[in-house]
Design a protein around this motif. Structure first.
Motif, PDB file in Angstrom:
ATOM      1  N   THR A  31       0.812  -1.223   0.000  1.00 17.52           N
ATOM      2  CA  THR A  31       0.000   0.000   0.000  1.00 17.52           C
ATOM      3  C   THR A  31       0.839   1.263   0.000  1.00 17.52           C
ATOM      4  O   THR A  31       0.301   2.359   0.068  1.00 17.52           O
ATOM      5  CB  THR A  31      -0.926   0.007   1.232  1.00 17.52           C
ATOM      6  N   ALA A  47      -1.862   3.930   1.458  1.00 15.71           N
ATOM      7  CA  ALA A  47      -3.284   3.840   1.159  1.00 15.71           C
ATOM      8  C   ALA A  47      -4.037   3.311   2.364  1.00 15.71           C
ATOM      9  O   ALA A  47      -3.636   2.343   3.007  1.00 15.71           O
ATOM     10  CB  ALA A  47      -3.511   2.924  -0.039  1.00 15.71           C
ATOM     11  N   SER A  49      -8.361   3.363   4.167  1.00 14.93           N
ATOM     12  CA  SER A  49      -9.734   3.013   3.791  1.00 14.93           C
ATOM     13  C   SER A  49     -10.388   4.103   2.948  1.00 14.93           C
ATOM     14  O   SER A  49     -11.379   3.846   2.257  1.00 14.93           O
ATOM     15  CB  SER A  49     -10.573   2.776   5.058  1.00 14.93           C
ATOM     16  N   GLY A  50      -9.858   5.319   2.977  1.00 15.16           N
ATOM     17  CA  GLY A  50     -10.423   6.406   2.186  1.00 15.16           C
ATOM     18  C   GLY A  50      -9.765   6.520   0.819  1.00 15.16           C
ATOM     19  O   GLY A  50      -8.885   5.737   0.442  1.00 15.16           O
ATOM     20  N   THR A  51     -10.172   7.528   0.085  1.00 15.08           N
ATOM     21  CA  THR A  51      -9.630   7.716  -1.262  1.00 15.08           C
ATOM     22  C   THR A  51      -8.278   8.423  -1.241  1.00 15.08           C
ATOM     23  O   THR A  51      -7.502   8.290  -2.188  1.00 15.08           O
ATOM     24  CB  THR A  51     -10.610   8.552  -2.109  1.00 15.08           C
ATOM     25  N   THR A  52      -7.987   9.172  -0.174  1.00 12.09           N
ATOM     26  CA  THR A  52      -6.731   9.910  -0.082  1.00 12.09           C
ATOM     27  C   THR A  52      -5.749   9.150   0.801  1.00 12.09           C
ATOM     28  O   THR A  52      -6.072   8.795   1.939  1.00 12.09           O
ATOM     29  CB  THR A  52      -6.972  11.304   0.535  1.00 12.09           C
ATOM     30  N   PRO A  53      -4.557   8.850   0.286  1.00 18.39           N
ATOM     31  CA  PRO A  53      -3.587   8.118   1.109  1.00 18.39           C
ATOM     32  C   PRO A  53      -3.089   8.968   2.273  1.00 18.39           C
ATOM     33  O   PRO A  53      -3.107  10.200   2.228  1.00 18.39           O
ATOM     34  CB  PRO A  53      -2.457   7.815   0.124  1.00 18.39           C
TER      35      PRO A  53
END
Length: 442
Positions: A31, A47, A49-53
């Motif tokens: 990730t 990375a 659980s959201g879209t932004t790491p």
């Protein structure tokens, strides 16, 4: 680039076992992107659980940590994983940090510059009124003396009535007088009195141990009553044991001891209200041992600037006392480097050091030691503890039972090792074992 840390050095920063486990797992996942390292810093995107790491940065010079994740642990699992990846050689070196890392590092540098400026301003201010400070010190001493006098009466009551029922009295026996000592601004004595209840409940042989502790408390109250007659160093020890604090600024004003200080062990302990971090340093040239302590309340982060397995050229300033061990780090000269070749002593030398420590400070409860070329061997049948640490001459000390004992056994494997720990009345409490020149936490 500073020398890469070992996996053990990175894991030594974990705030708890679950964070260490999570960091290990995350370090081996796929990730991570945009990782890199430059002199003094490591960064990467992880990375979640959201879209932004999550943006993760580690300043290796202290170290300090930044992560955009919502965790309230310091360091979080992402920072630990990043350090583990760097330690394993999985992070490429770059000349310049990524933008998000550079922004955070520049902000840290700006804050440090502002703090230095404020310190200079404070240094230029007129000193506090010495007469007012003297009145406050005199008032505190009067309160402490009143608390000590009450404690002496309580001790006489214990001798008169006996301690036969102390093992069933619990903290009801000690809490009232301990609370009054806190009010009298003698927190050190209050802690010693509270400890009596746990000694009374410590199992077989408790009466003898309780009498020993009562005698030490009585010795401390007697010494406080004659403090003006004591040598300066011993008087400073008595004040500290009673509970007087010494300002860090005053310690730093004392003479420095510059050396290449090896960071040999780190140990955390908690009383439920305060977590204490104890870091054992040894001077490569002086051979002097030092303890650097930091404290944190619930939700607060402990100092993570001293990493086991590293060495730093620095000035140490020691707290006053008959047995100066606790120290504050002053000026640092350059970046941390690899550990020096650490030479330990034998059992007899450690016992001699223990005797010297008790002669200087009778209230010493443990002493940092480094035992070299010792083996971990089973205790003879009938011995109170299961394992001994024995040197080449055959002299031996018991190893204090603790969860980390199995780590010691696994690393030693029957071979001679260098053991870092604390010598106590029960034996040696292992804190790390040097394996291939790096300390493995016990």
């Amino acid at each position: 680039m500073p020398p890469r840390w070992t996996v053990e050095q990175a894991l030594a920063l974990a705030p708890d076992a679950s964070s260490a486990t999570a960091g290990r797992k995350l370090a081996t996942s796929g990730t991570w992107t945009s990782t890199g390292a430059s002199p003094g810093a490591v960064w990467g995107l992880c990375a979640g659980s959201g879209t932004t790491p999550y943006q993760t940065v580690v300043d290796l010079t202290e170290p300090a940590f930044s992560c955009s994740c919502p965790s309230r642990k310091f360091p979080c699992k992402h920072a630990l994983a990043l350090l583990l990846r760097w330690a394993g050689g999985e992070v490429d070196e770059h000349g310049e940090p990524a933008d998000f890392a550079a922004t955070w590092l520049e902000a840290r540098a700006a804050r440090a510059a502002r703090s230095a400026g404020r310190a200079e301003v404070r240094a230029d201010r007129a000193p506090a009124d010495p007469r007012a400070a003297g009145r406050r010190a005199e008032q505190r001493e009067q309160r402490v003396s009143a608390g000590v006098a009450e404690l002496e009466r309580w001790l006489r009551d214990q001798v008169r009535t006996g301690v036969a029922s102390a093992d069933t009295a619990g903290y009801a026996l000690t809490d009232p007088v301990a609370a009054r000592l806190v009010d009298a601004q003698a927190p050190g004595l209050a802690a010693a009195v509270r400890r009596l209840a746990s000694v009374a409940a410590s199992g077989e042989g408790w009466p003898g141990r309780l009498l020993e502790e009562l005698a030490l408390v009585h010795l401390l109250t007697t010494a406080h009553g004659r403090i003006d007659e004591l040598p300066e160093d011993l008087a400073a020890t008595v004040r500290t044991r009673v509970g007087a604090t010494v300002r860090t600024e005053d310690v730093l004003a004392g003479p420095p001891v510059r050396d290449r200080w090896d960071v040999l062990a780190l140990r955390d302990s908690s009383d439920g209200r305060l977590t204490t971090r104890r870091v054992h340093l040894r001077g490569a040239t002086t051979g002097r041992d030092a303890l650097v302590l930091s404290f944190a309340g619930p939700g607060q982060a402990l100092d993570v600037s001293l990493v086991p397995g590293t060495s730093l050229d620095a000035d140490l300033h020691f707290y006053p006392g008959a047995l100066p061990l606790r120290a504050v780090i002053g000026a640092r000269h350059g970046e941390p480097g690899p550990l020096s070749a650490v030479a330990g002593s034998g059992v007899r030398a450690a016992l001699d050091a223990w005797a010297h420590a008790l002669a200087a400070d009778p209230w010493t409860s443990d002493l940092p030691v480094v035992l070299g070329d010792v083996r971990v061997v089973p205790a003879p049948d009938g011995a109170p503890d299961g394992w001994l640490v024995a040197d080449a001459t055959g002299d031996a000390l018991p190893l204090v039972p603790a969860p980390g004992l199995w780590t010691v056994l696994a690393v030693a494997g029957g071979d001679p090792v260098t053991l870092v720990g604390a010598l106590t009345p029960r034996g040696v409490r292992a804190e790390s074992v040097l394996a291939d020149g790096a300390p493995v936490p016990a």
